[in-house]
Design an enzyme around this catalytic site. Sequence first.
Site, PDB file in Angstrom:
ATOM      1  N   HIS A  48       0.826  -1.221   0.000  1.00  0.00           N
ATOM      2  CA  HIS A  48       0.000   0.000   0.000  1.00  0.00           C
ATOM      3  C   HIS A  48       0.858   1.270   0.000  1.00  0.00           C
ATOM      4  O   HIS A  48       0.436   2.310  -0.510  1.00  0.00           O
ATOM      5  CB  HIS A  48      -0.918   0.004   1.222  1.00  0.00           C
ATOM      6  CG  HIS A  48      -1.935  -1.098   1.174  1.00  0.00           C
ATOM      7  ND1 HIS A  48      -2.716  -1.442   2.248  1.00  0.00           N
ATOM      8  CD2 HIS A  48      -2.278  -1.962   0.174  1.00  0.00           C
ATOM      9  CE1 HIS A  48      -3.505  -2.454   1.920  1.00  0.00           C
ATOM     10  NE2 HIS A  48      -3.261  -2.785   0.667  1.00  0.00           N
ATOM     11  N   LEU A  58      -3.086  -9.719   5.650  1.00  0.00           N
ATOM     12  CA  LEU A  58      -3.038  -9.352   4.229  1.00  0.00           C
ATOM     13  C   LEU A  58      -1.807  -8.505   3.917  1.00  0.00           C
ATOM     14  O   LEU A  58      -1.621  -8.047   2.788  1.00  0.00           O
ATOM     15  CB  LEU A  58      -4.309  -8.595   3.834  1.00  0.00           C
ATOM     16  CG  LEU A  58      -5.627  -9.350   4.051  1.00  0.00           C
ATOM     17  CD1 LEU A  58      -6.821  -8.456   3.774  1.00  0.00           C
ATOM     18  CD2 LEU A  58      -5.691 -10.574   3.165  1.00  0.00           C
ATOM     19  N   PHE A  59      -0.985  -8.257   4.907  1.00  0.00           N
ATOM     20  CA  PHE A  59       0.361  -7.673   4.743  1.00  0.00           C
ATOM     21  C   PHE A  59       0.384  -6.328   4.023  1.00  0.00           C
ATOM     22  O   PHE A  59       1.331  -6.039   3.273  1.00  0.00           O
ATOM     23  CB  PHE A  59       1.291  -8.673   4.013  1.00  0.00           C
ATOM     24  CG  PHE A  59       1.132 -10.083   4.493  1.00  0.00           C
ATOM     25  CD1 PHE A  59       1.220 -10.383   5.841  1.00  0.00           C
ATOM     26  CD2 PHE A  59       0.874 -11.117   3.606  1.00  0.00           C
ATOM     27  CE1 PHE A  59       1.055 -11.681   6.306  1.00  0.00           C
ATOM     28  CE2 PHE A  59       0.703 -12.413   4.059  1.00  0.00           C
ATOM     29  CZ  PHE A  59       0.790 -12.697   5.406  1.00  0.00           C
ATOM     30  N   CYS A  60      -0.628  -5.498   4.251  1.00  0.00           N
ATOM     31  CA  CYS A  60      -0.676  -4.169   3.589  1.00  0.00           C
ATOM     32  C   CYS A  60      -0.526  -4.304   2.081  1.00  0.00           C
ATOM     33  O   CYS A  60       0.071  -3.428   1.429  1.00  0.00           O
ATOM     34  CB  CYS A  60       0.390  -3.226   4.147  1.00  0.00           C
ATOM     35  SG  CYS A  60       0.116  -2.781   5.850  1.00  0.00           S
ATOM     36  N   ALA A  61      -1.025  -5.399   1.547  1.00  0.00           N
ATOM     37  CA  ALA A  61      -1.023  -5.583   0.091  1.00  0.00           C
ATOM     38  C   ALA A  61      -2.325  -6.320  -0.238  1.00  0.00           C
ATOM     39  O   ALA A  61      -2.332  -7.415  -0.795  1.00  0.00           O
ATOM     40  CB  ALA A  61       0.196  -6.377  -0.355  1.00  0.00           C
TER      41      ALA A  61
END
Length: 455
Positions: free
Chosen positions: A136, A381-384
């Site tokens: 992100h 979701l790992f900032c993705a």
Amino acid sequence: MSVATATASTAHTDATPAVCAPLPVLGRDVTVPLVTGGEVGYAALDYAASAPALQRVWDDVAAYAPYYGSVHRGAGYLSQLSTDLFENARRTVGEFLGCRDTDQVVFTRSTTDSLNLLAHALPAGCQVFVFETEHHAALLPWQGAEVTCLDAPRSPRQAVETLERALADRDSHGPALVCVTGASNVTGELWPVRELAAAAHAHGARIVLDAAQLAPHHPVSVRDLDVDWVAFSGHKLYAPFGSGVLAGRADWLRAAEPYLAGGGASRTVTRRADGGVDVEWHETAARHEAGSPNVIGAYAIASACKALTEAGLDTLAARERHLIGTVTAGLAEVPGARVLSLFGEDAPRVGVISFVIEGWNSSHFAAALSAEYGIGVRDGLFCAHPLVRTLLGADADSPGDCGAQEAAPHAIRVSFGAGTPDEHVERFVNAVRELVREGAKWRYRTENGRCVPAV
Ligand code: PLP
């Protein structure tokens, strides 16, 4: 070795023993309690989020700390010393990144900050091209520009073709910027940076490399890769003292209004007769570094750059391939485990591996690894978000109930690097096997959307 040659040489599983010892990092002797009783050495396997500080970085910072002083604003000896240290740090980082003579190295707070600074400096009418697969921090800063979000490619070649098509289709010949990651924070896969840079330039666009996950693992050379800018964070490069870097072409940065207005960015300030204020801004990197600079953060990054260079990034990368081989071979034997990948299981990657386990809620699994084995990984979701949703092919909005035997809509990520001992990844693989075979030994409950031990 460049990213391109790293790509070729990591295309197989390396089963040879580790080629060097891990670099000493802080926290290597920390023990943590287990819910099942007793204590165990903490296995920090979440380097992709934040890596532990290198002992060398810590020692350098501690040695400097008594001499700490203001930067660019003091007549005293320690202020001058600190100013020298800060400017030397800038040079060290420029060398580490293989910058061109005309490039600027700006100290920021992080990769997120660096990319927001570049977004702030975009020329009017600039079009921005990003893949949906970006973190992100690289996906979102461009909201003020005309953004084209490209579909997730399924091979490095497709990435280049997709970009070329999008750039060829653009209806304006105005400025354009491509933002691309060097190594994915979800799959760890290496992206074809040099080829993407060539495609961008062939179509009159510029390119910024998000090296947040690449720089800690592989040599990055602005010159060799022919990228226009590169951004990374100190805390992922074993230097967690609040600094990051944006390095690259000076022209857009020089033409932009300062990122922050204030002292340090301004060369002269005068009061006008009509009561207003006139400002002449610096044209150097200081233009975008208003306020008192974080000299310790910058010094720590420079110390990490030196330590990694001296240890040899190629040697460290070879060691990491050995650890990657241990994890991927281990997961391949676990029933129901699926490693997430865009480019295929043999695609070269850094030590960042995300996976799901059929029948397991990922948050539950990660909580059990922590509580029962003392292993720190990440789930979610790992900032993705777009990338993980694409990879899971699922509606990943809900993590589901803790302990529920349902398809996992989130993933688990294990990540490691220069300070990781073999024992940590071996313990991780054994723990995954045991958890899948025998189930969790403890009960867990959901609290604020996360699984926690029910004690
Ligand atoms: N880019 C990538 C690929 C990342 O993995 C991250 C953080 O995880 C970032 C950018 C943002 O880094 P920071 O949080 O240090 O700004």
